[in-house]
Design a protein around this motif. Structure first.
Motif, PDB file in Angstrom:
ATOM      1  N   LYS A 115       0.935  -0.635  -8.529  1.00  0.00           N
ATOM      2  CA  LYS A 115       0.955  -1.626  -7.440  1.00  0.00           C
ATOM      3  C   LYS A 115       2.052  -2.659  -7.707  1.00  0.00           C
ATOM      4  CE  LYS A 115      -2.182  -4.626  -4.901  1.00  0.00           C
ATOM      5  NZ  LYS A 115      -3.548  -5.070  -4.768  1.00  0.00           N
ATOM      6  N   GLU A 117       0.824  -1.208   0.000  1.00  0.00           N
ATOM      7  CA  GLU A 117       0.000   0.000   0.000  1.00  0.00           C
ATOM      8  C   GLU A 117       0.861   1.262   0.000  1.00  0.00           C
ATOM      9  OE1 GLU A 117      -3.163   0.361  -0.664  1.00  0.00           O
ATOM     10  OE2 GLU A 117      -3.071  -1.813  -0.964  1.00  0.00           O
ATOM     11  N   ALA A 118       1.907   1.250   0.815  1.00  0.00           N
ATOM     12  CA  ALA A 118       2.764   2.445   0.891  1.00  0.00           C
ATOM     13  C   ALA A 118       3.446   2.688  -0.457  1.00  0.00           C
ATOM     14  CB  ALA A 118       3.807   2.268   1.983  1.00  0.00           C
ATOM     15  N   LYS A 176       2.362   1.691  -3.395  1.00  0.00           N
ATOM     16  CA  LYS A 176       1.350   2.057  -4.395  1.00  0.00           C
ATOM     17  C   LYS A 176       1.021   3.548  -4.281  1.00  0.00           C
ATOM     18  CE  LYS A 176      -3.269   1.028  -5.824  1.00  0.00           C
ATOM     19  NZ  LYS A 176      -4.505   0.613  -5.206  1.00  0.00           N
ATOM     20  N   LYS A 177       0.961   4.016  -3.058  1.00  0.00           N
ATOM     21  CA  LYS A 177       0.641   5.425  -2.834  1.00  0.00           C
ATOM     22  C   LYS A 177       1.727   6.323  -3.441  1.00  0.00           C
ATOM     23  CE  LYS A 177      -0.782   8.365   0.920  1.00  0.00           C
ATOM     24  NZ  LYS A 177      -0.286   8.668   2.234  1.00  0.00           N
ATOM     25  N   GLU A 178       2.970   5.921  -3.281  1.00  0.00           N
ATOM     26  CA  GLU A 178       4.083   6.749  -3.775  1.00  0.00           C
ATOM     27  C   GLU A 178       4.261   6.613  -5.289  1.00  0.00           C
ATOM     28  OE1 GLU A 178       6.372   8.946  -2.653  1.00  0.00           O
ATOM     29  OE2 GLU A 178       7.595   8.849  -4.487  1.00  0.00           O
ATOM     30  N   LEU A 186       2.152   5.066  -7.609  1.00  0.00           N
ATOM     31  CA  LEU A 186       0.914   5.003  -8.397  1.00  0.00           C
ATOM     32  C   LEU A 186       0.827   3.718  -9.216  1.00  0.00           C
ATOM     33  CD1 LEU A 186       0.976   8.713  -9.656  1.00  0.00           C
ATOM     34  CD2 LEU A 186      -0.076   7.814  -7.572  1.00  0.00           C
TER      35      LEU A 186
END
Ligand code: AMP
Ligand code: ZN
Length: 430
Positions: free
Chosen positions: A403, A394-395, A397-399, A401
């Protein structure tokens, strides 16, 4: 304290004049002594006298890594080969390396810049520097060595590896400073912890100089905390002497680039246009004092920016920011541009992540991050591992964009390199 207060705090206007004088000397030297440069300048109808301001440098052509390789080994020398006292080479990925030659005074100037760097971080004659960079063709260890000798510190020329012996040397010689790659520093810090050594009680280290490869602010913090020391960023490249090009002062906010020795420009790597201070782009460097092998507008491929503000330490030489990555390190996954640094930032800021990781590229759409995590998470409870894996996915993916796939590994699974680490494994067949 300063190594050379007059030069380090030189007034901006005086510095500009000095740069122009030295730039003109350098241009004259290459025009009359290096056929490669003369041909380049003549092709665009430029004579040395046309360069009558520092800004006019933007009229000159760039020098690239390919130019150095094509002129291997001695094609770019500006004085006879007999005047050279040392050759270093830079880590080429394949084939021949880049060869960089130094005259006696080039070596002396490089050492002098290192002396400025060390003194500015608080090093004094009574300090002990354990130099854990690779001694040899690589500039990292030897250039630092000569500079430290100038300051008069005791040097422990340990080179990298054999961690048990490194710790013995640190204890026996009361090492107060380390010169080390970030990847090896992470490994060392973990090793010290697992051996039950308390850095505050059992060791004497106060500071470490980390360079030779990109690393994140999070990595700095992690090493500072684990070893209870100050970490200073050190930037350089063989083409420009090796270490000592830019270095952090005690403020630890950007690296002073010694502008009496180099002209720094930031360009857009695609359009090659010069960008204003504060804008991120590729660092381009021109040597101002090199005798043996001057280089004009050398494209470093390193991405950074020039910090516009003055530094509170009193030095007037402008600072560059942390190297964000190399323009050729960037890769594309699912059409998104990604720098390895972004991944490192996320990993090192995640609690439970250990020291080592690897990025594996399998196809244009798949990114795998293999990461070592704390030993105690392998306690037989699968939920702990699943939660950790989800947290990292998740971390990232957030950074990014995108997965990624995340594989969790026990500490010590991934290889530890003694020299520069290889973080990205590219298995794509394009
Ligand atoms: P070499 O010429 O083999 O010493 O490699 C020089 C390259 O190492 C530079 O162009 C950078 O890409 C990288 N490098 C050196 N110091 C740093 C640093 N402090 N942070 C990030 N990258 C660095
Ligand atoms: Zn400063």
């Amino acid at each position: 304290m300063f190594w050379n207060e007059e030069l380090e705090t030189i007034k901006a206007s005086t510095l500009k004049n000095l740069q122009l004088k030295r730039l003109r000397e350098t241009i004259g030297r290459v025009y009359f002594n290096v056929p490669f440069y003369r041909d380049r300048f003549q092709a665009i109808n430029i004579k040395p006298e046309d360069i009558n301001s520092v800004e006019a440098i933007s009229r000159l052509p760039f020098t690239t890594r390919e130019d150095i390789l094509n002129n291997y080994p001695t094609g770019l020398l500006a004085v006879p080969r007999d005047e050279m006292v040392r050759v270093h080479t830079s880590s080429g990925t394949t084939g021949k390396p880049k060869a960089i030659f130094f005259t006696k005074s080039d070596i002396d100037r490089a050492a002098d810049l290192i002396a400025r760097c060390l003194v500015m971080t608080g090093m004094r004659k009574n300090d002990v520097l354990q130099n854990m960079m690779t001694y040899g063709l690589f500039t990292g260890a030897l250039v630092m060595h000569y500079g430290a000798e100038k300051v008069g510190v005791l040097i422990v020329p340990a080179g990298p590896g054999n961690t048990e012996r490194q710790i013995m040397l640190m204890k026996d010689f009361h090492t107060t400073a380390l010169h080390i790659t970030p990847s090896y520093a992470l490994y060392l810090a973990d090793y010290i912890k697992t051996k039950g050594i308390d850095p505050k009680r059992d060791l004497f280290i106060k500071r470490a100089y980390l360079g030779a490869e990109p690393y994140s602010e999070e990595t700095r913090k992690k090493i500072e905390e684990m070893l209870a020391i100050d970490v200073y960023n050190s930037y350089g490249l063989s083409e420009m002497n090796g270490p000592g090009v830019a270095f952090e002062c005690e403020m630890k906010r950007g690296m002073h680039l010694w502008e009496d020795n180099f002209i720094a420009e930031i360009i857009d790597p695609d359009t090659e246009e010069v960008l204003p201070d504060g804008t991120k782009g590729e660092l381009v460097l021109t040597t101002l004092q090199r005798e043996g092998m001057p280089l004009i507008r050398y494209r470093t491929r390193d991405i950074t920016l020039i910090i516009p503000e003055q530094c509170a330490c009193g030095r007037t030489h402008r600072r560059i920011d942390r190297i964000f990555g190399r323009s050729d390190d960037m890769f594309i996954v699912k059409g998104v541009n990604i720098f390895p640094q972004q991944i490192e930032n996320v990993l090192m800021a995640t609690k439970g992540v250990a020291q080592n990781y690897q990025i594996v590229l399998e196809s244009l759409d798949n990114l795998t991050v293999r990461v070592e995590i704390a030993r105690d998470l392998f306690d037989g409870n699968v939920t702990h591992l699943v939660n950790m894996q989800n947290k990292i996915v998740e971390a990232l993916k957030k950074e990014l964009l995108v997965k990624p796939k995340v594989e969790l590994l026990e500490p010590g699974t991934l290889p530890v390199s003694e020299g520069k680490s290889k973080r990205v494994i590219d298995n794509r067949t394009l």
